[in-house]
Design a protein around this motif. Structure first.
Motif, short mmCIF file in Angstrom:
data_model
loop_
_atom_site.label_atom_id
_atom_site.label_comp_id
_atom_site.label_asym_id
_atom_site.label_seq_id
_atom_site.Cartn_x
_atom_site.Cartn_y
_atom_site.Cartn_z
N ASP A 194 0.83 -1.16 -0.01
CA ASP A 194 0.18 -0.01 -0.11
C ASP A 194 0.69 1.19 0.00
O ASP A 194 1.77 1.26 0.83
CB ASP A 194 -0.98 0.00 1.26
N ARG A 237 -2.53 3.41 12.02
CA ARG A 237 -3.27 3.62 10.88
C ARG A 237 -3.00 2.95 9.84
O ARG A 237 -3.46 2.64 8.76
CB ARG A 237 -3.47 5.50 10.94
N GLU A 238 -1.67 3.22 9.20
CA GLU A 238 -0.83 2.65 8.09
C GLU A 238 -1.17 1.13 8.17
O GLU A 238 -1.56 0.55 7.01
CB GLU A 238 0.56 3.05 7.84
N TYR A 239 -0.75 0.45 9.09
CA TYR A 239 -1.01 -0.75 9.24
C TYR A 239 -2.47 -1.44 9.11
O TYR A 239 -2.68 -2.14 8.10
CB TYR A 239 -0.35 -1.51 10.44
N SER A 240 -3.40 -0.61 9.66
CA SER A 240 -4.91 -1.00 9.59
C SER A 240 -5.34 -0.93 8.19
O SER A 240 -6.09 -1.43 7.60
CB SER A 240 -5.73 0.02 10.46
N ARG A 241 -4.83 0.65 7.53
CA ARG A 241 -5.37 0.68 6.03
C ARG A 241 -4.87 -0.32 5.26
O ARG A 241 -5.55 -0.76 4.40
CB ARG A 241 -4.79 1.92 5.82
N LEU A 242 -3.69 -0.85 5.32
CA LEU A 242 -3.01 -1.69 4.63
C LEU A 242 -3.70 -3.20 4.63
O LEU A 242 -4.24 -3.97 3.51
CB LEU A 242 -1.64 -2.14 5.02
N ARG A 263 -7.03 -3.35 5.80
CA ARG A 263 -8.17 -3.29 4.98
C ARG A 263 -8.37 -3.37 3.61
O ARG A 263 -9.20 -4.06 3.00
CB ARG A 263 -8.89 -1.98 5.74
N LYS A 264 -7.28 -2.68 3.21
CA LYS A 264 -7.01 -2.68 1.51
C LYS A 264 -7.01 -4.12 1.00
O LYS A 264 -7.48 -4.46 0.36
CB LYS A 264 -5.76 -1.95 1.06
N SER A 296 -12.73 -7.17 6.41
CA SER A 296 -11.88 -6.57 7.13
C SER A 296 -12.75 -6.11 8.42
O SER A 296 -12.12 -5.95 9.52
CB SER A 296 -11.14 -5.20 6.44
#
Length: 183
Positions: free
Chosen positions: A66, A158-163, A165-166, A173
């Motif tokens: 991501d 936040r970055e880890y969660s977004r990755l 979820r993507k 997710s």
């Protein structure tokens, strides 16, 4: 010996070996369903690399990306090839593949009460010797607590969660229980 990464092709003999190694190398509570990994890679939500030395398949990486992040979701070297520097060379090849990205992974947290404590210590030492740094971040996925290790800088919750979820998609997710813990 030169280490190369090649995209794995579904239906190939190396893909079948990858499936066997995946099941052997990771405990069931840490394995995503194999069909899900395949589907996510087919939809370009992950990169599935075969690791080769001298043209011979020796293991695999499954990497979720991501932006400028590359998360080593799964990494395994064939049991017969371990202890010969193959893993360190493979990580070097992966760093070259994702040059300019922050690369990270989650490894089981060092818990002296864990049955596989000695294995966890060896695994963390391997990653640190191979150029990874302790990111001083812990994550919990389901009932497993992990430590994040990486190169190129820290990774925020936040970055880890977004990755994740993507990779997982909007429906799945919501079912993944993941949180960043204080170090």
């Amino acid at each position: 010996m030169q280490t190369e990464l090649k995209r794995l092709q579904r239906g190939s003999a190396d893909f079948a070996r990858t499936r066997q190694l995946y099941r052997a190398a990771f405990p069931s509570n840490e394995r995503a369903p194999f069909f899900m990994l395949v589907r996510r890679a087919q939809r370009a939500r992950a990169d599935w690399w075969g690791i080769y030395e001298g043209g011979e398949w020796i293991g695999f990486f499954y990497v979720v990306t991501d932006a400028r992040l590359a998360y080593i979701f799964y990494f395994a070297i064939d049991e017969q090839k371990r202890g010969r520097g193959c893993g360190t060379r493979a990580l070097g090849a992966l760093r070259a593949q994702y040059e300019g990205s922050r690369i990270f992974l989650a490894t089981e947290a060092l818990d002296p009460a864990a049955q596989n404590y000695a294995e966890r210590v060896r695994r963390k030492q391997f990653y640190l010797r191979s150029g990874m740094e302790d990111l001083h971040t812990r994550a919990q996925e389901g009932d497993v607590v992990y430590e994040l290790l990486g190169t190129g800088g820290s990774v925020s919750g936040r970055e880890y969660s977004r990755l994740i979820r993507k990779w997982a998609g909007p429906v799945l997710s919501r079912m993944i229980v993941m949180k960043i813990l204080p170090d």
